[in-house]
Design an enzyme around this catalytic site. Sequence first.
Site, PDB file in Angstrom:
ATOM      1  N   LYS A 199       0.869  -1.189   0.000  1.00  0.00           N
ATOM      2  CA  LYS A 199       0.000   0.000   0.000  1.00  0.00           C
ATOM      3  C   LYS A 199       0.902   1.234   0.000  1.00  0.00           C
ATOM      4  O   LYS A 199       1.740   1.393   0.887  1.00  0.00           O
ATOM      5  CB  LYS A 199      -0.899  -0.017   1.230  1.00  0.00           C
ATOM      6  CG  LYS A 199      -1.815   1.211   1.308  1.00  0.00           C
ATOM      7  CD  LYS A 199      -2.722   1.124   2.535  1.00  0.00           C
ATOM      8  CE  LYS A 199      -3.607   2.353   2.661  1.00  0.00           C
ATOM      9  NZ  LYS A 199      -4.459   2.297   3.862  1.00  0.00           N
ATOM     10  N   LYS A 252      -2.280  -1.542  -3.697  1.00  0.00           N
ATOM     11  CA  LYS A 252      -3.125  -0.351  -3.626  1.00  0.00           C
ATOM     12  C   LYS A 252      -2.258   0.888  -3.756  1.00  0.00           C
ATOM     13  O   LYS A 252      -1.267   0.965  -3.028  1.00  0.00           O
ATOM     14  CB  LYS A 252      -3.875  -0.329  -2.288  1.00  0.00           C
ATOM     15  CG  LYS A 252      -4.797   0.878  -2.123  1.00  0.00           C
ATOM     16  CD  LYS A 252      -5.450   0.916  -0.744  1.00  0.00           C
ATOM     17  CE  LYS A 252      -6.360   2.150  -0.639  1.00  0.00           C
ATOM     18  NZ  LYS A 252      -6.949   2.320   0.675  1.00  0.00           N
TER      19      LYS A 252
HETATM   20 ZN   LIG Z   1      -5.582   3.873   8.227  1.00  0.00          ZN
END
Ligand SMILES: [Zn+2]
Length: 328
Positions: A199, A252
């Site tokens: 992420k 992501k």
């Molecule tokens: Zn968070």
Amino acid sequence: MRFPIYRPRRLRQSPQLRALVRETELSVGDLVAPLFVREGSRLRKPINSMPGQFQFSVDELVKESERAAKLGVPAVILFGIPDKKDEKASGAHAVNGIVSKAVRALKKELPDLIVICDVCLCEYMSHGHCGVIRKSGKNYRIDNDASLSLLAKSSVAYAAAGADIIAPSDMMDGRVAAIRAALDETGFADTPIMSYAAKFASAYYGPFREAAESPPQFGDRRTYQMDYANAEEALREVGLDIEEGADIVMVKPALGYQDLIWRVKEKFRYPVACYNVSGEYAMLKAAAQNGWLDEKQAVLEMLTGFRRSGADIILTYWAQQAAKWLKD
Ligand SMILES: [Zn+2]
């Protein structure tokens, strides 16, 4: 070259021929709808920067989820907006926390719908960071190891409420192992973990912060979310999460990170999810609203691109709409 013997255009002559040799299938069964839930009733509060998306009270969340399920969307992922925030993220793990309440209502009304719970602390912390904060004067740091027990506690609370999948998004080191151990100890050995493994700290999360009301009150998230320039490190992050017990690994954002979707799939051969984030939604929506892009064509092309890159699962705010388009 082989021309005129080989002519690739031969197989593009008709829709039927193109369908016959099409390599990638986008199916509604691969889509997950992210939904925001808050206290209250009969509430369907539009999110300005994400046209067509709402914050729902639990009763409206159930209705929206039922609509998604009827369209064939197999799963939703929940983000909670608590009434009160504090420095212990109490709302994340309270028995009557907003997400736990939502999960119980969904599993009661729609037992076959897969309910995924995002696990993080930022929505529940008064400071809006994803971990516990230690302050000294003007300086602060995120206490990685102190955050783990809160994340584990939240995960157990969601599993106990009936969540089908636990999805930690905080990016603390060691959190998948901590959550796995806590779930196993409390009788949830069969509850899978989908980790936000790679992420990145991204400008494309902008609209989400309005949606989840979770912007950091000071500083930014770059000491825990990844530097978007790093791919080798992303592979190390994914490898760690798999070692710690992740069942599904996520990349992501999705758009702009398709090289990583591909590399993660190639290297680990695990189920890979990608998150088609709020900023990707907002920019394409804005272009469509201006008449600059055909929304249906652009979205189906983008989602098929994620599948072609190697994503098995796509989290997307277009899930319900794409389900409709795929039916037509
Ligand atoms: Zn968070």
